[in-house]
Structure formats: structure tokens, C-alpha cells
Design an enzyme around this catalytic site. Structure first.
Site, PDB file in Angstrom:
ATOM      1  CD  GLU A  45     -26.612  24.262  24.180  1.00 55.61           C
ATOM      2  OE1 GLU A  45     -26.327  25.224  24.711  1.00 55.61           O
ATOM      3  OE2 GLU A  45     -27.331  24.312  23.015  1.00 55.61           O
ATOM      4  N   GLY A  81     -23.111  21.845  31.844  1.00 56.81           N
ATOM      5  CA  GLY A  81     -22.154  21.062  31.251  1.00 56.81           C
ATOM      6  C   GLY A  81     -21.978  21.604  32.702  1.00 56.81           C
ATOM      7  NE  ARG A  85     -14.570  27.671  36.196  1.00 58.71           N
ATOM      8  CZ  ARG A  85     -14.607  28.877  37.427  1.00 58.71           C
ATOM      9  NH1 ARG A  85     -14.507  28.495  38.519  1.00 58.71           N
ATOM     10  NH2 ARG A  85     -15.575  29.053  37.312  1.00 58.71           N
ATOM     11  CE1 TYR A 131     -14.014  32.258  31.968  1.00 56.63           C
ATOM     12  CE2 TYR A 131     -12.904  30.744  33.600  1.00 56.63           C
ATOM     13  CZ  TYR A 131     -13.688  31.167  31.816  1.00 56.63           C
ATOM     14  OH  TYR A 131     -13.395  30.602  30.644  1.00 56.63           O
ATOM     15  CB  CYS A 169       7.530  31.448  34.988  1.00 55.01           C
ATOM     16  SG  CYS A 169       9.709  30.901  35.892  1.00 55.01           S
ATOM     17  CD  GLU A 170       1.893  34.456  33.246  1.00 59.42           C
ATOM     18  OE1 GLU A 170       1.677  35.429  33.751  1.00 59.42           O
ATOM     19  OE2 GLU A 170       2.855  33.853  31.795  1.00 59.42           O
TER      20      GLU A 170
HETATM   21  N1  LLP Z   1     -24.475  26.257  26.026  1.00 60.92           N
HETATM   22  C1  LLP Z   1     -23.620  26.774  25.235  1.00 60.92           C
HETATM   23  C2  LLP Z   1     -24.152  27.230  23.798  1.00 60.92           C
HETATM   24  C3  LLP Z   1     -22.114  27.230  26.486  1.00 60.92           C
HETATM   25  O1  LLP Z   1     -21.599  28.529  25.430  1.00 60.92           O
HETATM   26  C4  LLP Z   1     -22.596  26.855  27.631  1.00 60.92           C
HETATM   27  C5  LLP Z   1     -20.544  27.911  27.503  1.00 60.92           C
HETATM   28  C6  LLP Z   1     -23.315  26.089  27.963  1.00 60.92           C
HETATM   29  C7  LLP Z   1     -23.902  25.876  26.932  1.00 60.92           C
HETATM   30  C8  LLP Z   1     -22.750  24.927  29.145  1.00 60.92           C
HETATM   31  O2  LLP Z   1     -22.376  26.081  30.110  1.00 60.92           O
HETATM   32  P1  LLP Z   1     -22.438  25.683  31.661  1.00 60.92           P
HETATM   33  O3  LLP Z   1     -23.809  24.414  32.218  1.00 60.92           O
HETATM   34  O4  LLP Z   1     -21.138  24.778  32.004  1.00 60.92           O
HETATM   35  O5  LLP Z   1     -22.578  26.673  32.355  1.00 60.92           O
HETATM   36  N2  LLP Z   1     -14.608  28.243  31.897  1.00 60.92           N
HETATM   37  C9  LLP Z   1     -15.973  29.353  31.844  1.00 60.92           C
HETATM   38  C10 LLP Z   1     -17.363  29.077  31.512  1.00 60.92           C
HETATM   39  C11 LLP Z   1     -17.468  29.456  30.062  1.00 60.92           C
HETATM   40  C12 LLP Z   1     -19.101  28.688  29.847  1.00 60.92           C
HETATM   41  C13 LLP Z   1     -18.873  28.762  28.035  1.00 60.92           C
HETATM   42  N3  LLP Z   1     -19.941  28.320  27.300  1.00 60.92           N
HETATM   43  C14 LLP Z   1     -16.150  28.675  33.782  1.00 60.92           C
HETATM   44  O6  LLP Z   1     -14.954  28.511  33.547  1.00 60.92           O
HETATM   45  O7  LLP Z   1     -16.397  29.165  33.924  1.00 60.92           O
END
Ligand code: LLP
Length: 420
Positions: free
Chosen positions: A280, A282, A319, A323, A350-351
């Protein structure tokens, strides 16, 4: 990322930043700023890199829609045979609208509502990755009401501590809300075994995000494969193992996950177990493929400090403040010969937390100039908001020499849509 066969998605031509073969300045003039720009060629290349690295085992790349759910990006990935990892009814809607076939969709998330479960059952998706006993009970109940059989896998919490840059993106240890505790997983499969409206088809694990070391994946996989083989010997007909996403990319020159090395750990284990593999990714597919173009509004000096105030902020890219995420920022035009100064690059919101970079040494930009914030293809637009009455930005896609708008900039009317 590790398999970087190309030099990078945003080359400089005669000093000017380009996306594909289109000048970034030209895109900003055509579509306005702040503007997300994606290089679809780079996205395809990353998907191909995963495909070829994992070619030794029957696998599905279930792209994690939350990273960037734009329909055009989903369509491009669908055309490469990718599926979708979704986390809500909204992402199911997006994935289906983009044409991703239901048999390539998996559904994770700790809070699936009745409506979301029913919608996904109606679409007949590949599997629900179930995160609690109560969810499995609810799934059974709804499947029974609908007269269907729900395919599921349990998302196991493997209690593996993977190093991620921020505590908010660690999910594989026992103190998070994610997954079913190790000790309860087996019970859940056994409970489901005799039930007419449930069919266990897989097992799932996701240990966190932005992880660059293959070792915790191998460790989690070994734990889960042991369990999978016990379950199968007890008659649970598992077909796939889903190892989640989280493969790290490089934000500032640091090492990224080497996908070939990762595959070297995963492929032999999974093919020996005779299971199908689901991944999976992303961020690894889209993160480096995006930049945010933003124009300098003011260069403001407050005593010792210099602030570069741009027309984008935490409403477009959260981000850095949420984070502590690092993103490279550079002038789009030629900056050679400029004096380097230490600046904060901040937005109009305004932050105090509204910044893209703090204490960053960079050639001092001038009012009206264009800056590019790098590596924002993932969790950029998808986390954008209307805070401070901001219009969510436009998104453009570049394919070689062509560019097109894939989401128009919001209007003031969009801002109040649905309000009385
Ligand atoms: N599968 C599941 C069950 C997940 O919870 C996530 C991400 C992914 C796959 C994909 O993860 P990736 O390959 O994209 O790292 N907003 C945060 C990242 C939150 C990720 C949440 N879950 C950031 O900007 O770093």
C-alpha cells in the site's frame, strides 16, 4: 527513492526550474499561485520501480489514496494496474469514480461507519482490513442484512517499533489505536470461521510511515507469516498478506527506502508461504512527483529576523507545522550570485505555526518571485483546508511537454457551499 533511475522530476534548464519539459514559471502564470504541480511521468516511473522489484511474487499495488486522491492521479495509477487502499467512504467514491475496479480495493481504518461498510459491500471490494472485534461483528451483521459474504483480513498490530521521523506516523506498536492486539488476532479468525457471511481472505499489517529501513518490515512480516501459517493449518483459507505502506522517500538528500532491497527481504518470504502480496505505498509513488509553487508577497525584517512571506501556508501544506516536516525550498528563477541569508518562509495565516521553513539559509528571494516547495506530492493537497477563509489551491499535471489543470482553484462560492 532508492530506485532513482531518473535524475529527478524537476530539472533545471538554463537555471530555470522545470516540471517535465514545462517551465515552472509558465505554469504559475497560466494557473496562478499557490499551485500544486505533479509530474505524472515520475509517478509512473515509481510505480514501475515497485512493479519490477516485486515481480517475483503475485502482487497488488494498492495505492494509498490518502496521500493524494486527485482523480487524474488515481486514473494514471489505475492504468498501470494499481488498486487502492482506502480509508473512508469518500476515498471509495474517489477510487471508483477514477475507474479502479473493486477487486483491487482494500479498506482500512479504525472507525468504519455502517454506511461506509454497506457502501463497500455493495461495491464488492476485495477486502476489509478489520481493526477490532466490534468492527468484525458489525461487518457480519451488515453482510447478513445485505445477503452477501464479506471478505476480510485482520489488521494485526505486530508490536514492532519502526523508526519514523515523527511519533504521529508510528502505528505498529501496541500503544496506538491501530490494528488488533497480537494476542487477540487468532480468536477473531476462529470466531469468523463458521460464519456464513464472513470470509477470511487475508492478513494485514502496517507499521508506520516514512520508514527507510527494510528491517522492521521483515520483522513484522516474519511474525505475521508465522501466524498466517498456523491459521491456514487450522482451516482459515488465507489468500493474501498485506504489508501496508510507509516506504520512506528523501526529503532533503537523506537516504530513502531502497525498494529493491525491501523486495529482496519480502519476495522470498511471501512466495515461499504461497500467498499473494498486497503493498500500500502512498508517499513513495507520489511524494517526489509534486511541488508547490508559491509567490513571494513580502520580504519583512523584524529586528534580527527576516521573514519571506509567501502566498501559500499551512492551509495548503501542513506538514512543516504538524510533523516538523522538512521540505526543500528554492527560487524558481536563476538565483546564482544572490547573497545567502537565514530566513523563515511563512504564510499569510494568523498562526505562529504557519510556516514552510524556519531558520533556512537560502538565496534571499525578492518580492514577486516564485518559490518551489519540493516533495509535496503526498499529504500536501490531501491535507489542505479552508482555514482563515483560504481557497484550496489549483492542481496541475505535467506529462512531458503537456500540462493541464486537474483541479481548478476554489472560488469564494465554493467556500460557502452548503451553508445556510
Ligand atoms: N496503509 C495504511 C494502512 C496507512 O495508514 C498508510 C498511511 C499508508 C498505507 C500509506 O503510507 P505511506 O506509504 O504514504 O507512507 N500525513 C502524514 C502521513 C500519514 C500516513 C497515514 N497512513 C505525513 O504527511 O507524513
Amino acid at each position: 527513492m532508492g530506485a532513482s533511475l531518473l535524475t529527478g522530476p524537476f530539472p533545471r534548464v538554463e537555471g530555470e526550474l522545470h516540471c517535465g519539459q514545462v517551465a515552472a514559471e509558465e505554469l504559475a502564470v497560466r494557473y496562478g499561485t499557490p499551485l500544486y504541480v505533479y509530474d505524472v511521468g515520475w509517478i509512473r516511473a515509481q510505480a514501475e520501480a515497485f512493479r519490477s522489484a516485486f515481480a517475483g511474487v503475485d502482487h497488488l499495488l494498492a495505492y494509498s489514496v490518502k496521500a493524494n486522491g486527485n482523480l487524474s492521479i488515481l486514473r494514471a495509477l489505475n492504468n498501470l494496474g494499481c488498486g487502492a487502499d482506502i480509508t473512508s467512504g469518500g476515498e471509495l467514491f474517489r477510487a471508483r469514480r477514477a475507474g479502479i475496479p473493486p477487486e483491487r480495493i482494500v479498506f482500512a481504518g479504525v472507525g468504519k461507519t455502517r454506511e461506509e461498510i454497506a457502501a463497500a459491500l455493495k461495491e464488492d471490494i476485495l477486502a476489509f482490513n478489520v481493526e477490532s472485534r466490534s468492527e468484525l461483528e458489525r461487518l457480519e451483521e451488515i453482510a447478513r442484512e445485505m445477503g452477501v459474504r464479506a471478505r476480510f483480513g485482520v489488521r494485526v498490530n505486530p508490536d514492532v517499533h519502526a523508526l519514523t521521523p515523527h511519533a504521529y506516523t508510528r502505528t505498529g506498536h501496541s500503544q496506538t489505536k491501530f490494528g488488533v492486539p497480537w494476542s487477540e488476532t487468532r480468536d477473531l479468525y476462529e470466531w469468523a470461521l463458521g460464519r456464513e457471511h464472513l470470509q477470511a481472505v487475508g492478513i494485514d499489517v502496517h507499521i508506520g510511515s516514512q520508514i527507510v529501513d527494510p528491517a522492521p518490515y521483515a520483522q513484522a512480516l516474519d511474525r505475521v507469516l508465522d501466524l498466517a501459517s498456523e491459521l491456514r493449518s487450522e482451516g482459515v483459507p488465507l489468500d493474501f498478506i498485506d504489508i501496508g505502506g510507509g516506504y520512506g522517500i528523501s526529503y532533503g538528500g537523506e537516504p530513502a527506502m531502497d525498494v529493491r532491497q525491501l523486495a529482496g527481504e519480502i519476495v522470498p518470504r511471501v512466495s515461499e508461504a504461497g500467498l499473494r502480496l498486497i503493498l500500500e505505498p502512498g508517499r513513495a509513488l507520489v511524494g517526489e512527483a509534486g511541488i508547490l509553487l508559491t509567490r513571494v508577497q513580502y520580504v519583512k525584517r523584524n529586528g534580527e529576523k527576516t521573514f519571506v512571506v509567501v502566498d501559500g501556508g499551512m492551509s495548503e501544506l501542513i506538514r512543516p507545522s504538524h510533523y516538523g516536516g522538512y521540505h526543500e525550498i528554492e527560487g524558481v528563477g536563476v538565483t546564482a550570485g544572490r547573497s545567502v541569508e537565514r530566513v523563515d518562509v511563512v504564510g499569510p495565516i494568523c498562526e505562529t505555526g504557519d510556516f514552510f521553513a524556519l531558520d533556512r539559509d537560502m538565496p534571499l528571494p525578492k518580492q514577486g518571485e516564485l518559490l518551489a516547495v519540493r516533495t509535496v506530492g503526498a499529504y500536501g493537497f490531501s491535507m489542505a483546508s479552508n482555514y482563515n477563509g483560504r481557497l484550496r489551491p489549483a492542481e496541475a499535471l505535467v506529462d512531458g511537454t503537456d500540462s493541464r489543470l486537474i483541479r481548478r482553484r476554489e472560488t469564494f462560492e465554493d467556500l460557502i457551499r452548503g451553508e445556510e
